[in-house]
Design a protein around this motif. Structure first.
Motif, mmCIF file in Angstrom:
data_model
loop_
_atom_site.group_PDB
_atom_site.id
_atom_site.type_symbol
_atom_site.label_atom_id
_atom_site.label_comp_id
_atom_site.label_asym_id
_atom_site.label_seq_id
_atom_site.Cartn_x
_atom_site.Cartn_y
_atom_site.Cartn_z
ATOM 1 N N ASP A 199 2.023 12.355 -2.100
ATOM 2 C CA ASP A 199 1.607 11.077 -2.622
ATOM 3 C C ASP A 199 0.876 11.683 -3.175
ATOM 4 O OD1 ASP A 199 -0.657 9.765 -1.334
ATOM 5 O OD2 ASP A 199 -0.531 9.302 0.800
ATOM 6 N N VAL A 232 -2.245 8.865 -4.543
ATOM 7 C CA VAL A 232 -2.905 7.887 -4.880
ATOM 8 C C VAL A 232 -4.334 8.347 -5.397
ATOM 9 C CG1 VAL A 232 -1.923 6.703 -2.440
ATOM 10 C CG2 VAL A 232 -3.943 7.958 -1.979
ATOM 11 N N TYR A 233 -4.922 9.323 -5.686
ATOM 12 C CA TYR A 233 -5.906 9.727 -6.071
ATOM 13 C C TYR A 233 -5.303 10.574 -7.418
ATOM 14 C CZ TYR A 233 -7.680 9.283 -1.317
ATOM 15 O OH TYR A 233 -8.020 7.983 -0.217
ATOM 16 N N GLY A 238 1.199 -1.017 -0.082
ATOM 17 C CA GLY A 238 -0.275 -0.466 -0.148
ATOM 18 C C GLY A 238 1.373 1.384 0.233
ATOM 19 N N ALA A 239 0.472 2.431 -0.698
ATOM 20 C CA ALA A 239 1.129 3.361 -0.618
ATOM 21 C C ALA A 239 1.464 3.436 1.314
ATOM 22 C CB ALA A 239 0.130 4.919 -1.279
ATOM 23 N N THR A 240 0.733 3.839 2.297
ATOM 24 C CA THR A 240 1.230 3.431 3.471
ATOM 25 C C THR A 240 2.314 3.137 3.589
ATOM 26 O OG1 THR A 240 -1.441 3.085 4.016
ATOM 27 C CG2 THR A 240 -0.207 3.052 6.187
ATOM 28 N N LYS A 291 -7.394 3.050 -5.103
ATOM 29 C CA LYS A 291 -7.994 4.166 -4.798
ATOM 30 C C LYS A 291 -8.056 4.301 -6.679
ATOM 31 C CE LYS A 291 -7.548 5.289 -0.811
ATOM 32 N NZ LYS A 291 -8.998 5.819 -0.050
ATOM 33 N N SER A 314 -0.784 3.556 -5.290
ATOM 34 C CA SER A 314 -1.441 2.204 -5.201
ATOM 35 C C SER A 314 -2.233 2.276 -5.832
ATOM 36 C CB SER A 314 -2.135 2.832 -3.288
ATOM 37 O OG SER A 314 -2.833 2.490 -3.224
ATOM 38 N N LYS A 357 -4.152 -3.218 -0.733
ATOM 39 C CA LYS A 357 -3.230 -3.296 -0.419
ATOM 40 C C LYS A 357 -1.295 -3.070 -1.513
ATOM 41 C CE LYS A 357 -2.117 -1.196 3.750
ATOM 42 N NZ LYS A 357 -2.563 0.254 2.877
ATOM 43 N N ASN A 400 -6.567 14.701 0.536
ATOM 44 C CA ASN A 400 -6.906 13.720 1.290
ATOM 45 C C ASN A 400 -7.258 14.580 2.798
ATOM 46 O OD1 ASN A 400 -8.759 12.722 2.669
ATOM 47 N ND2 ASN A 400 -7.644 10.650 2.352
ATOM 48 N N TYR A 456 -3.295 13.179 6.513
ATOM 49 C CA TYR A 456 -3.718 12.801 6.368
ATOM 50 C C TYR A 456 -2.534 11.181 7.763
ATOM 51 C CZ TYR A 456 -4.326 7.304 4.873
ATOM 52 O OH TYR A 456 -4.810 6.057 4.916
HETATM 53 N N1 PMP Z 1 -2.135 8.451 1.265
HETATM 54 C C1 PMP Z 1 -3.870 8.206 1.254
HETATM 55 C C2 PMP Z 1 -3.985 10.220 0.870
HETATM 56 C C3 PMP Z 1 -5.108 8.089 1.430
HETATM 57 O O1 PMP Z 1 -6.145 8.682 1.614
HETATM 58 C C4 PMP Z 1 -4.603 6.807 1.630
HETATM 59 C C5 PMP Z 1 -6.235 5.882 2.032
HETATM 60 N N2 PMP Z 1 -6.274 4.746 0.697
HETATM 61 C C6 PMP Z 1 -3.359 5.998 1.592
HETATM 62 C C7 PMP Z 1 -2.379 7.038 1.512
HETATM 63 C C8 PMP Z 1 -3.358 4.640 2.472
HETATM 64 O O2 PMP Z 1 -3.539 4.207 0.507
HETATM 65 P P1 PMP Z 1 -3.083 2.630 1.026
HETATM 66 O O3 PMP Z 1 -4.473 1.726 1.297
HETATM 67 O O4 PMP Z 1 -2.783 2.190 -0.362
HETATM 68 O O5 PMP Z 1 -2.159 1.976 1.623
#
Ligand code: PMP
Ligand code: GLN
Length: 397
Positions: free
Chosen positions: A210, A212-213, A107-109, A244, A241, A252, A182, A133
Motif C-alpha cells: 500500500d 498511497v503516500y 479507493g485504495a481501501t 492522498k 490512490s 475514492k 501510516n 491501517y
Molecule cells: N491505506 C492507507 C495507509 C491509508 O492511510 C488510507 C487512507 N487514505 C487508505 C489506504 C485508503 O485510501 P482510499 O481513501 O483511497 O481508500
C-alpha cells in the motif's frame, strides 16, 4: 457508552457474521464524529481541508457534462489505466500493460480488500506491519485469513527483519506492506525492502504493498516501491490512490498494479464488490496523473512545512514527538503529559483542549507497544494547525 467501546459494540453484534464480528466502528469515523459533536479541531482523520488542483476539478465537471455518466469498464476507463501505467514508468521505471496489469478501484481501501479476498484463502496467514491501517485487519478477517503482525517499535519504528522472518510460517501466503507507513511516518529503506524481498522470494510469498503516500516524503527521503527490486515485479501488487496524492480523498479513486496473474485475482473480487468505479472522476484523475512533477513536489514541500509547524508546536508542549519522514501524520508519546494510555488522553482531549487526535493502540495486537502513542494529522490549513496548538497550549502549556 463506556470508554473504549464503539457504537457497534454498544448495539450488540448478535446478528453479525463471523467475518465482521469484533470489527466495531473504524476509529476514524468514531473520532470525526467526536470532533463534530464537540466542535473540536479535528486533527484525527487524515484528510486535507483544501481541495486539490482546480484543473482536475474542472476535468471532472467536464466529464459530468459530456456523457461520462454510465458504467465505466470494469478495470477502469482506458485513459486512466494508461495514465497509471505511464506514472509507474515515469517515476519508477516499472513497465505495465494497461490492459491486463492495471485495475482501477474505489479507493485504495477497495484495492486492499479485493487483493486480500482475491489472494488469501481461509486459514492462510498474512504478515502485516503493526501498527496497521485498520482496514487491513478487516480485509484479512473477511478473507478468512490470520494476521501475523511484525511490530515497528518506538522510537525509530524501523523494520526488524528477524521479527519478520520469525513471523513467516508454512501457512504464510502474503506480506502486506505499507510504505510510507501510516501511522508512524516510517519510509522503508532500500535495505529493509531488500530484506523483505529476500524473505518473499525464499518462501514464494506474494507482496501486497500500500503506497498511497508515495509522493508524500520529506527531507529528501526517497520512496522505493518494492516492485522495483529484483525478482519482485512478478510477485507484487502495488496499490495507490488519488486521494492522498492529489488531495481528493472524497473521490475514492484508487488502483492496483502488478503482473496479470495477481491483478486478475484483484479484479475477480473487485468486479463483484462494486463491478466498476465512478466513471466521471476517472478521466479527471488521468489528467491529474499527467500534471508536471512540480505539482507533486510543491505538495510535499508545503506538507513538510506544516509537519514542522505541528511537530514543533507539539514538542514545545512537552510531548515526545516522532517526526515522520513521510505521510501526513505525526506520532507522539503522551506519557510525558502524564497519560499512560493514549485512548484515555484522546477521550479527554476534546473536553480538555477542544482538539481531536487518534489513539494508536487500536492499530496494534501488541497493545503495550502502542499504549501511550497518539497520532496527529498535519494535512490541515495553517490557521487550523495554529488554532489547535493554541488550544493545546492553553490546556497543557
Ligand atoms: N491505506 C492507507 C495507509 C491509508 O492511510 C488510507 C487512507 N487514505 C487508505 C489506504 C485508503 O485510501 P482510499 O481513501 O483511497 O481508500
Ligand atoms: N486514511 C485516513 C487516516 O488514516 C482516513 C481514511 C478513513 O477514514 N478510512 O486517517
Amino acid at each position: 457508552m463506556p470508554a473504549g467501546q464503539t457504537s457497534a459494540q454498544a448495539v450488540g453484534e448478535g446478528a453479525y457474521a463471523q467475518r465482521v464480528r469484533g470489527l466495531g466502528t473504524t476509529i476514524f469515523a468514531e473520532m470525526s464524529e467526536l470532533a463534530r459533536r464537540t466542535g473540536a479541531v479535528n486533527l484525527g482523520q487524515g484528510f486535507p481541508d483544501t481541495d486539490g488542483p482546480p484543473e482536475v476539478i474542472a476535468a471532472a465537471v467536464q466529464a459530468l457534462h459530456s456523457g461520462h455518466n454510465q458504467y465505466a469498464p470494469g478495470p477502469g476507463v482506458p485513459a486512466l489505466r494508461a495514465a497509471i501505467a505511464d506514472h509507474q514508468r515515469r517515476h519508477y521505471g516499472l513497465e505495465l500493460d494497461p490492459q491486463r496489469e492495471v485495475v482501477v478501484t474505489t479507493g485504495a481501501t477497495e484495492a486492499v480488500a479485493a487483493a486480500l479476498l482475491g489472494l488469501v484463502d481461509p486459514g492462510d496467514e498474512v504478515v502485516v506491519l503493526e501498527p496497521y491501517y485498520d482496514s487491513y485487519v478487516a480485509g484479512i478477517q473477511m478473507a478468512g485469513g490470520l494476521r501475523r503482525p511484525v511490530t515497528l517499535r518506538a522510537p525509530d519504528f524501523r523494520l526488524d527483519i528477524d521479527e519478520l522472518r520469525a513471523a513467516v510460517t508454512p501457512r504464510t501466503r502474503l506480506v502486506l506492506l505499507n510504505s510510507p507507513h501510516n501511522p508512524t511516518g516510517t519510509v522503508l529503506t532500500r535495505t529493509e525492502l531488500d530484506a523483505v524481498a529476500e524473505v518473499a522470494v525464499e518462501h514464494d510469498l506474494v507482496v501486497v504493498t500500500d503506497e498511497v503516500y508515495e509522493h508524500l516524503t520529506y527531507d529528501d527521503v526517497e520512496h522505493v516501491p518494492i516492485a522495483t527490486l529484483p525478482g519482485m515485479a512478478e510477485r507484487t501488487v502495488t496499490i495507490s490512490s488519488a486521494g492522498k496524492t492529489f488531495s481528493f480523498t472524497g473521490w475514492k479513486v484508487g488502483w492496483a498494479t502488478g503482473p496479470a496473474h495477481l491483478v486478475g485475482a484483484v479484479l475477480a473480487a473487485k468486479q463483484y464488490l462494486t463491478f466498476t468505479s465512478g466513471a466521471p472522476l476517472q478521466p479527471a484523475v488521468a489528467l491529474a496523473l499527467g500534471l508536471p512533477d512540480r505539482v507533486l513536489v510543491d505538495v510535499a514541500v508545503d506538507l513538510q512545512r506544516r509537519r514542522d509547524l505541528l511537530c514543533g508546536g507539539l514538542s514545545s508542549l512537552g510531548l515526545t514527538v516522532f517526526v515522520p519522514a513521510g505521510t501526513y501524520f505525526a506520532t507522539t508519546d503522551v506519557a510525558s503529559l502524564g497519560y499512560a494510555d493514549g485512548t484515555a488522553f484522546c477521550l479527554d482531549l476534546p473536553g480538555r483542549a477542544g482538539v481531536v487526535a487518534i489513539p494508536q493502540q487500536v492499530f496494534y495486537d501488541d497493545a503495550d507497544a502502542g499504549r501511550s502513542l497518539v497520532r496527529w494529522a498535519f494535512c490541515k490549513r495553517d490557521d487550523v494547525l495554529h488554532e489547535a496548538l493554541d488550544r493545546l497550549g492553553r490546556a497543557f502549556g
